[in-house]
Design a protein around this motif. Structure first.
Motif, PDB file in Angstrom:
ATOM      1  N   LEU A  66       0.836  -1.197   0.000  1.00 40.40           N
ATOM      2  CA  LEU A  66       0.000   0.000   0.000  1.00 40.40           C
ATOM      3  C   LEU A  66       0.871   1.247   0.000  1.00 40.40           C
ATOM      4  CD1 LEU A  66      -2.121  -2.155   0.817  1.00 40.40           C
ATOM      5  CD2 LEU A  66      -3.213  -0.392   2.212  1.00 40.40           C
ATOM      6  N   ASN A  68       0.808   5.723  -0.775  1.00 42.89           N
ATOM      7  CA  ASN A  68      -0.036   6.918  -0.857  1.00 42.89           C
ATOM      8  C   ASN A  68      -0.130   7.404  -2.299  1.00 42.89           C
ATOM      9  OD1 ASN A  68      -1.270   9.402  -0.608  1.00 42.89           O
ATOM     10  ND2 ASN A  68      -0.093  10.037   1.166  1.00 42.89           N
ATOM     11  N   THR A 104      -3.407   4.340  -2.797  1.00 34.47           N
ATOM     12  CA  THR A 104      -4.567   4.854  -2.074  1.00 34.47           C
ATOM     13  C   THR A 104      -4.908   6.294  -2.429  1.00 34.47           C
ATOM     14  OG1 THR A 104      -3.314   5.729  -0.189  1.00 34.47           O
ATOM     15  CG2 THR A 104      -3.920   3.380  -0.128  1.00 34.47           C
ATOM     16  N   GLU A 111      -7.699   3.049   1.556  1.00 33.71           N
ATOM     17  CA  GLU A 111      -6.787   2.222   2.344  1.00 33.71           C
ATOM     18  C   GLU A 111      -7.537   1.046   2.967  1.00 33.71           C
ATOM     19  OE1 GLU A 111      -3.160   3.606   4.846  1.00 33.71           O
ATOM     20  OE2 GLU A 111      -4.900   3.713   6.181  1.00 33.71           O
ATOM     21  N   LEU A 128       2.474  -1.824   4.476  1.00 33.45           N
ATOM     22  CA  LEU A 128       1.912  -0.473   4.397  1.00 33.45           C
ATOM     23  C   LEU A 128       3.066   0.519   4.514  1.00 33.45           C
ATOM     24  CD1 LEU A 128      -0.255  -2.375   6.078  1.00 33.45           C
ATOM     25  CD2 LEU A 128      -1.529  -0.245   6.166  1.00 33.45           C
TER      26      LEU A 128
END
Length: 346
Positions: A66, A68, A104, A111, A128
């Motif tokens: 994951l 940003n 995300t 998320e 993450l």
């Protein structure tokens, strides 16, 4: 005609169980036998049934990463390093891991959605990256998701993110790095410094700003709230915020940026305003992204070992490296003093 595992076993002259062990990479097999099985797989063009294997095992061959913003070098570097370490021992035919990078866009809802989808897919691991959103309800929801993933056998690793009880965490010392940068500028003689922060809701923003303010307080320098501007982690934000800082205080002698991309925008705004770097205004960034050293002048910044941290997170996620004691390790940055900072003008 569909090629079966039994067909592969017959071609390689081994048992179906041996073929399964080679493809899943979960049991030691002699190198010569393994090569014979893989050759048979190639010759017959056999494809491992991933969903069936996932149902038979606790987890699948999927690894979620994951981020940003994948277009941001900060996240791209970490995602690449993580992916480089998640390959399995199965070679050409089995045991590999499929990395899925989930972008995300900074959305807390996205998320949670990605974590739910990875849970449904029985992901082998989830990593993450980057700062977390500072919202109590969202933090509780993420914790619940991570706990369910871990209980189902998924390894969960946080990279550059604050610790959580449900996961191993490699956390960046953003506060210490922010303090180092401002201490450097104070040591050069700067007292009127503008600070361009990131989004208010991000932990990274708060921690770096706290480090800046700690340095000011320790040196007895006034923390003028007018000289802090919140924005995004992008070049445009740095440009616009710098123009606003110059409007608020034309006498400022330094600008501290939330990251290197923001710092580039600050440099452009200063040049467009007829100011020289660092003769008129010094500029400092954060992260030491690849372009920082090639900026003119090169950026003074805090180097975060993004590649090394990402690679370590990947190894931990794959169970090839032991987690740090207590499940938490602090990754510290290194101050890189370059040409974009100097003594303030008299």
């Amino acid at each position: 005609m569909t090629v079966t595992l039994a067909d592969v076993a017959a071609r390689a002259q081994v048992s179906p169980a041996t073929v399964s062990r080679v493809l899943n990479g979960n049991y030691p097999v002699a190198a010569s036998t393994r090569e014979r099985v893989l050759r048979a797989v190639d010759e017959l063009d056999y494809v491992l049934n991933g969903p069936a294997s996932a149902l038979a095992a606790a987890t699948s061959d999927l690894v979620g990463i994951l981020v940003n913003d994948i277009a941001d070098p900060f996240f791209g570097i970490m995602a690449s390093a993580i992916q480089s370490e998640i390959g399995g021992p199965g070679g050409r035919a089995g045991g590999e891991r499929l990395a899925v990078v989930c972008n995300t866009g900074g959305s807390p809802e996205r998320e949670l959605t990605y974590l739910t989808l990875l849970q449904r897919q029985r992901a082998a691991a989830v990593v993450l990256t980057g700062g977390a959103v500072e919202d109590t309800a969202h933090a509780a929801a993420v914790s619940a998701k991570l706990r369910k993933l871990a209980e189902a056998g998924t390894r969960v690793v946080l990279c550059g993110r604050p610790p959580a009880p449900e996961a191993v965490a490699l956390t960046f010392d953003n506060r210490g790095g922010g303090r180092q940068l401002t201490e450097h500028l104070i040591g050069l003689g700067h007292r009127r410094m503008g600070y361009i922060a990131g989004p208010e809701e991000r932990t990274t923003t708060r921690h770096r700003l706290e480090g800046h303010r700690e340095a000011l307080e320790a040196a007895g320098v006034e923390d003028d709230p007018r000289l802090t501007v919140l924005g995004r982690y992008d070049r445009r934000s740095g440009y616009e915020a710098t123009l606003e800082l110059l409007r608020r205080d034309p006498s400022l002698t330094a600008v501290v940026a939330a990251n290197d991309t923001v710092a580039l925008g600050a440099c452009a705004a200063l040049r467009d305003s007829g100011l020289r770097i660092p003769e008129d205004v010094s500029v400092a960034g954060f992260d030491d992204l690849p372009f920082a050293i090639d900026a003119v002048p090169a950026l003074t910044t805090v180097r975060l070992p993004l590649t090394e941290a990402g690679a370590r997170a990947g190894r931990i996620a794959m169970g090839r490296e032991e987690p740090p004691p207590g499940g938490i390790a602090t990754v510290r940055g290194e101050l890189m003093v370059r040409g974009s900072t100097g003594a303030p003008r008299k």
